[in-house]
Design an enzyme around this catalytic site. Sequence first.
Site, PDB file in Angstrom:
ATOM      1  N   HIS A   1       0.851  -1.197   0.000  1.00  0.00           N
ATOM      2  CA  HIS A   1       0.000   0.000   0.000  1.00  0.00           C
ATOM      3  C   HIS A   1       0.882   1.240   0.000  1.00  0.00           C
ATOM      4  CE1 HIS A   1      -3.319   2.643   0.841  1.00  0.00           C
ATOM      5  NE2 HIS A   1      -2.815   3.018   2.011  1.00  0.00           N
ATOM      6  N   ASN A   2       0.535   2.233  -0.836  1.00  0.00           N
ATOM      7  CA  ASN A   2       1.358   3.445  -0.951  1.00  0.00           C
ATOM      8  C   ASN A   2       2.841   3.081  -1.121  1.00  0.00           C
ATOM      9  OD1 ASN A   2      -0.939   4.964  -0.637  1.00  0.00           O
ATOM     10  ND2 ASN A   2      -0.546   5.525   1.493  1.00  0.00           N
TER      11      ASN A   2
ATOM     12  N   GLU B   1       1.197  -0.310  -5.547  1.00  0.00           N
ATOM     13  CA  GLU B   1       0.233   0.767  -5.760  1.00  0.00           C
ATOM     14  C   GLU B   1       0.922   1.979  -6.380  1.00  0.00           C
ATOM     15  OE1 GLU B   1      -3.356   3.057  -3.405  1.00  0.00           O
ATOM     16  OE2 GLU B   1      -1.692   2.255  -2.236  1.00  0.00           O
TER      17      GLU B   1
ATOM     18  N   ASP C   1      -0.191   5.896  -7.278  1.00  0.00           N
ATOM     19  CA  ASP C   1      -1.176   6.984  -7.247  1.00  0.00           C
ATOM     20  C   ASP C   1      -0.732   8.070  -8.219  1.00  0.00           C
ATOM     21  OD1 ASP C   1      -2.393   5.531  -5.315  1.00  0.00           O
ATOM     22  OD2 ASP C   1      -1.929   6.869  -3.650  1.00  0.00           O
TER      23      ASP C   1
ATOM     24  N   HIS D   1       1.174  11.024  -2.743  1.00  0.00           N
ATOM     25  CA  HIS D   1      -0.046  10.852  -1.964  1.00  0.00           C
ATOM     26  C   HIS D   1      -0.853  12.139  -2.084  1.00  0.00           C
ATOM     27  CE1 HIS D   1      -2.065   9.307   1.941  1.00  0.00           C
ATOM     28  NE2 HIS D   1      -2.483   8.624   0.902  1.00  0.00           N
TER      29      HIS D   1
ATOM     30  N   GLU E   1      -4.085   4.068  -9.070  1.00  0.00           N
ATOM     31  CA  GLU E   1      -5.127   4.998  -8.634  1.00  0.00           C
ATOM     32  C   GLU E   1      -4.972   6.232  -9.521  1.00  0.00           C
ATOM     33  OE1 GLU E   1      -5.784   7.672  -4.762  1.00  0.00           O
ATOM     34  OE2 GLU E   1      -5.835   5.511  -4.324  1.00  0.00           O
TER      35      GLU E   1
END
Length: 457
Positions: free
Chosen positions: A311-312, A341, A343, A356, A390
């Site tokens: 995650h992240n 991930e 983003d 983020h 994302e």
Amino acid sequence: MDSISAFLFFSGIQGDENLQSMLVGTVMRKIKSRTWKKQRYFKLQDDCMTIWYKSKKAGKAHSTFSMRDVEVVREGHQSEVLLSIADEFPANRCFTVVFHGRRGNLDLVAESAEEAQSWIKGMRKLIENLENMGEREKLDQWIGDWFKKADKNNDGRMNFKEVRDLLRMMNVDMNEHHAHRLFTVRMADKSQTGALEGDEFVLFYKMITQREDILKIFQEYSSDGQKLSQSDIEDFLREEQLEDVDIQHHAQELIKYYEPSDTAKQLKAMTFDGFLMYLGSAEGSIFSPKCRGIFQDMSQPLCHYFISSSHNTYLMEDQLRGQSSVEGYIRALNRGCRCVEVDCWDGANGEPIVYHGHTFTSKILFKDVVNAVGKYAFKISEYPVILSIENHCSVDQQRVMAQHLKHILGDKLLRGMLDGRAPVGLPSPEVSYLSLLFRKILGRVDSVRNQIQHNIM
């Protein structure tokens, strides 16, 4: 033979030119960013385990790190920082020291390619030497490293308060009254000076962390309560470890490898220390050695498996102000992660960025992330890597993302149906891997065919 000579001799590194050069020391550039590049004097300490470095300016504080904390040494421009200065320093002079855990990398540039190779090979030799240490040596070395970290004035001694604080740092749960009693008896403080030296602290640590649960098992299987005979060990392997190999031979090997006492070895027996070393090793793990490799059926659809995910992935620190770095992807993939991930947001100059969103975390380029994924995706595992994107980008920058994915990943990217037919379910890890391999072979065949046609024409 002094301590350093003994270490060199028994470690099998005596006469190693690279390590001898590291013991002399050298000046290298420590790189933190494109603008922060400072010279530091690096030297391997006499324990052949600690790297010491400081500024060339007199009076500046020095720093150290233990080779035990080093995970790997990467050669060339294999970090975000070194990639940023690739136009200034050639790859053959650059290397990265990667530490275990969340500690940041140490990026270095040597004065010459030969000097860089000397440090790269020397540090890799020390890592290999650590990995080949016996369990007893590993424990003693680990405890010794902690002692050095806590010995702030470098006098090689610590009083009870300092020892107590150190044990708390090491997460040792202890009764303070019991610890003080052990500290003061002659068993630990042999010199009776009110302070423990390095070897005395090692002994004290072992006393304070005595494993009563393992001692109980030891005594249950010991015929005389003092040692395990070969027959006792065979019973233990048969009853507790469920061994289905040649138990007699295995028991002999365990005594040979883990028992520290030569006297016990001659008696074909194992003391409690040897038993403790064996159970604390990978060989004594509760997990079956048969399960260390891939033993599951890998022909089921992807959704039938737990997938190691991150995650992240891009974040090296906290989610509000932390640093974003491609290093997060390198580390995750090198540890077998199969889902990372990304983003994505609109960036300057038409280039998508990763960070983020709506926070103060730093930003990195999407194309740099894709480059890292392409380079490290299949170094540890051949099974598929899922990019969990994302997407917050505009349509124009989504087109740029698609171009980067196609051009950078090439035939590693799944862009169509695996077998030419519409799928009725998700593919299996096995089918995905074989398809990727087949596409790589086809790509190479096409490349050779095009080259032949070009030469003919």
